[in-house]
Design a protein around this motif. Sequence first.
Motif, mmCIF file in Angstrom:
data_model
loop_
_atom_site.group_PDB
_atom_site.id
_atom_site.type_symbol
_atom_site.label_atom_id
_atom_site.label_comp_id
_atom_site.label_asym_id
_atom_site.label_seq_id
_atom_site.Cartn_x
_atom_site.Cartn_y
_atom_site.Cartn_z
ATOM 1 N N LYS A 54 0.803 -1.230 0.000
ATOM 2 C CA LYS A 54 0.000 0.000 0.000
ATOM 3 C C LYS A 54 0.843 1.291 0.000
ATOM 4 O O LYS A 54 0.708 2.148 0.897
ATOM 5 C CB LYS A 54 -0.936 0.037 1.203
ATOM 6 C CG LYS A 54 -1.952 -1.090 1.269
ATOM 7 C CD LYS A 54 -2.892 -0.839 2.428
ATOM 8 C CE LYS A 54 -4.017 -1.791 2.590
ATOM 9 N NZ LYS A 54 -3.782 -3.157 2.860
ATOM 10 N N LEU A 77 -4.669 2.454 -5.579
ATOM 11 C CA LEU A 77 -5.896 3.196 -5.255
ATOM 12 C C LEU A 77 -6.994 2.264 -4.742
ATOM 13 O O LEU A 77 -7.780 2.634 -3.869
ATOM 14 C CB LEU A 77 -6.369 4.007 -6.468
ATOM 15 C CG LEU A 77 -5.490 5.221 -6.787
ATOM 16 C CD1 LEU A 77 -5.812 5.796 -8.163
ATOM 17 C CD2 LEU A 77 -5.617 6.304 -5.705
ATOM 18 N N GLU A 78 -7.017 1.050 -5.276
ATOM 19 C CA GLU A 78 -7.995 0.064 -4.790
ATOM 20 C C GLU A 78 -7.731 -0.315 -3.340
ATOM 21 O O GLU A 78 -8.650 -0.622 -2.588
ATOM 22 C CB GLU A 78 -7.900 -1.207 -5.637
ATOM 23 C CG GLU A 78 -9.070 -1.371 -6.597
ATOM 24 C CD GLU A 78 -8.916 -2.645 -7.400
ATOM 25 O OE1 GLU A 78 -8.955 -2.525 -8.619
ATOM 26 O OE2 GLU A 78 -8.719 -3.732 -6.809
ATOM 27 N N SER A 81 -7.398 3.817 1.591
ATOM 28 C CA SER A 81 -8.630 4.445 2.090
ATOM 29 C C SER A 81 -8.830 5.779 1.369
ATOM 30 O O SER A 81 -7.902 6.293 0.726
ATOM 31 C CB SER A 81 -8.511 4.695 3.596
ATOM 32 O OG SER A 81 -7.532 5.703 3.813
ATOM 33 N N ASP A 82 -10.012 6.376 1.493
ATOM 34 C CA ASP A 82 -10.286 7.663 0.820
ATOM 35 C C ASP A 82 -9.303 8.738 1.285
ATOM 36 O O ASP A 82 -8.850 9.554 0.496
ATOM 37 C CB ASP A 82 -11.725 8.110 1.081
ATOM 38 C CG ASP A 82 -12.705 7.247 0.288
ATOM 39 O OD1 ASP A 82 -12.261 6.528 -0.630
ATOM 40 O OD2 ASP A 82 -13.912 7.277 0.609
ATOM 41 N N GLU A 83 -8.979 8.730 2.587
ATOM 42 C CA GLU A 83 -8.013 9.717 3.111
ATOM 43 C C GLU A 83 -6.636 9.504 2.483
ATOM 44 O O GLU A 83 -5.959 10.446 2.062
ATOM 45 C CB GLU A 83 -7.888 9.576 4.640
ATOM 46 C CG GLU A 83 -8.875 10.413 5.434
ATOM 47 C CD GLU A 83 -8.911 11.866 4.998
ATOM 48 O OE1 GLU A 83 -7.884 12.563 5.141
ATOM 49 O OE2 GLU A 83 -9.969 12.324 4.519
ATOM 50 N N GLU A 84 -6.205 8.244 2.422
ATOM 51 C CA GLU A 84 -4.879 7.925 1.858
ATOM 52 C C GLU A 84 -4.808 8.260 0.372
ATOM 53 O O GLU A 84 -3.773 8.696 -0.134
ATOM 54 C CB GLU A 84 -4.569 6.430 2.072
ATOM 55 C CG GLU A 84 -4.274 6.082 3.526
ATOM 56 C CD GLU A 84 -4.265 4.572 3.772
ATOM 57 O OE1 GLU A 84 -3.548 4.147 4.685
ATOM 58 O OE2 GLU A 84 -4.988 3.829 3.082
ATOM 59 N N LYS A 85 -5.930 8.052 -0.329
ATOM 60 C CA LYS A 85 -5.949 8.333 -1.780
ATOM 61 C C LYS A 85 -5.552 9.784 -2.064
ATOM 62 O O LYS A 85 -4.946 10.086 -3.080
ATOM 63 C CB LYS A 85 -7.349 8.091 -2.353
ATOM 64 C CG LYS A 85 -7.615 6.646 -2.655
ATOM 65 C CD LYS A 85 -9.003 6.437 -3.219
ATOM 66 C CE LYS A 85 -9.290 4.957 -3.207
ATOM 67 N NZ LYS A 85 -10.623 4.533 -3.070
ATOM 68 N N LYS A 86 -5.914 10.693 -1.128
ATOM 69 C CA LYS A 86 -5.603 12.122 -1.346
ATOM 70 C C LYS A 86 -4.101 12.350 -1.393
ATOM 71 O O LYS A 86 -3.628 13.302 -1.982
ATOM 72 C CB LYS A 86 -6.207 12.968 -0.216
ATOM 73 C CG LYS A 86 -7.705 13.016 -0.253
ATOM 74 C CD LYS A 86 -8.236 13.891 0.883
ATOM 75 C CE LYS A 86 -9.728 13.668 1.069
ATOM 76 N NZ LYS A 86 -10.201 14.015 2.397
ATOM 77 N N TYR A 115 -2.878 11.839 -10.333
ATOM 78 C CA TYR A 115 -2.063 11.017 -9.431
ATOM 79 C C TYR A 115 -0.649 10.759 -9.959
ATOM 80 O O TYR A 115 0.227 10.379 -9.190
ATOM 81 C CB TYR A 115 -2.725 9.650 -9.214
ATOM 82 C CG TYR A 115 -4.040 9.706 -8.499
ATOM 83 C CD1 TYR A 115 -4.094 9.973 -7.137
ATOM 84 C CD2 TYR A 115 -5.237 9.482 -9.179
ATOM 85 C CE1 TYR A 115 -5.301 10.011 -6.463
ATOM 86 C CE2 TYR A 115 -6.456 9.522 -8.521
ATOM 87 C CZ TYR A 115 -6.479 9.787 -7.165
ATOM 88 O OH TYR A 115 -7.669 9.825 -6.489
#
Length: 230
Positions: A54, A77-78, A81-86, A115
């Motif tokens: 990850k 990205l899969e 988490s949404d926070e980490e994706k940022k 990205y």
Amino acid sequence: MLPDIMNEYTETILDFEDDVLKDIRRLSARDMDNVPILRKDAAALLSVLVTMHKPLKILEAGTAVGYSAILLARFCLEALSDEEKKEFRIDTVELSEERTLVALKNIERAGLSSYIRVINGDAVEVFNCIGGQYDMVFVDSSKGHYIEMYDDMKRLLKTGGLLVCDDVIFYGKINDDPKEAPHKHRTIVGRLRAFLDKLAADKDFVTSLIDTGDGMAIAVKKGNLSYDNE
Ligand SMILES: C[S@@+](CC[C@H](N)C(=O)[O-])C[C@H]1O[C@@H](n2cnc3c(N)ncnc32)[C@H](O)[C@@H]1O
């Protein structure tokens, strides 16, 4: 070294490529320039590695037309988490201007432009002048330069970070005596061996060599580093 059995078998049973990745593979094989992209068995391994690890920040040498960067981004990205994706970013370096432009188009088509940053330049120089810390460094550029990039790969990798270097077996020639290798391969075999010797002897890494693709070196940068104390 295993023949192409694993790659052929992977082709038949693993279907992990989306339409963009499938198109890049099809076009790369058909293209008169024959753009070299990750073999499918190596791509499958990378997808597993990043799903486990990850990484939030990835540095790549050798974008070609963007296949590996898109693959890495998709699977990371899969897994995030949404926070980490940022926070997720890939910086990838490609020497050829023509390939850089194709990569940018492919990345845009994949919807990943926010990205992935593609840097058109020589990875040896770019690695040497950038700072920052990456969770993963993936090296898939010119094999003869891996040894020159060693210190920067290590410097740019976080403790606990994952280093993956592709094409290190060089069609099985890595085990040949460089003096006996055909002249055109002698320098590259000598340099690759120097790189692998250095990595294998480096106590700051735990390292494995595997015969997926054209051979991959996979290493994790350990804690309590002598490097940090230098
Ligand atoms: C094996 S291909 C990379 C394939 C790509 N990683 C993929 O799987 O989609 C190697 C690429 O490295 C590029 N390259 C070679 N030497 C380089 C250098 N010094 N700096 C940056 N890119 C380099 C080549 O132009 C080529 O596109």
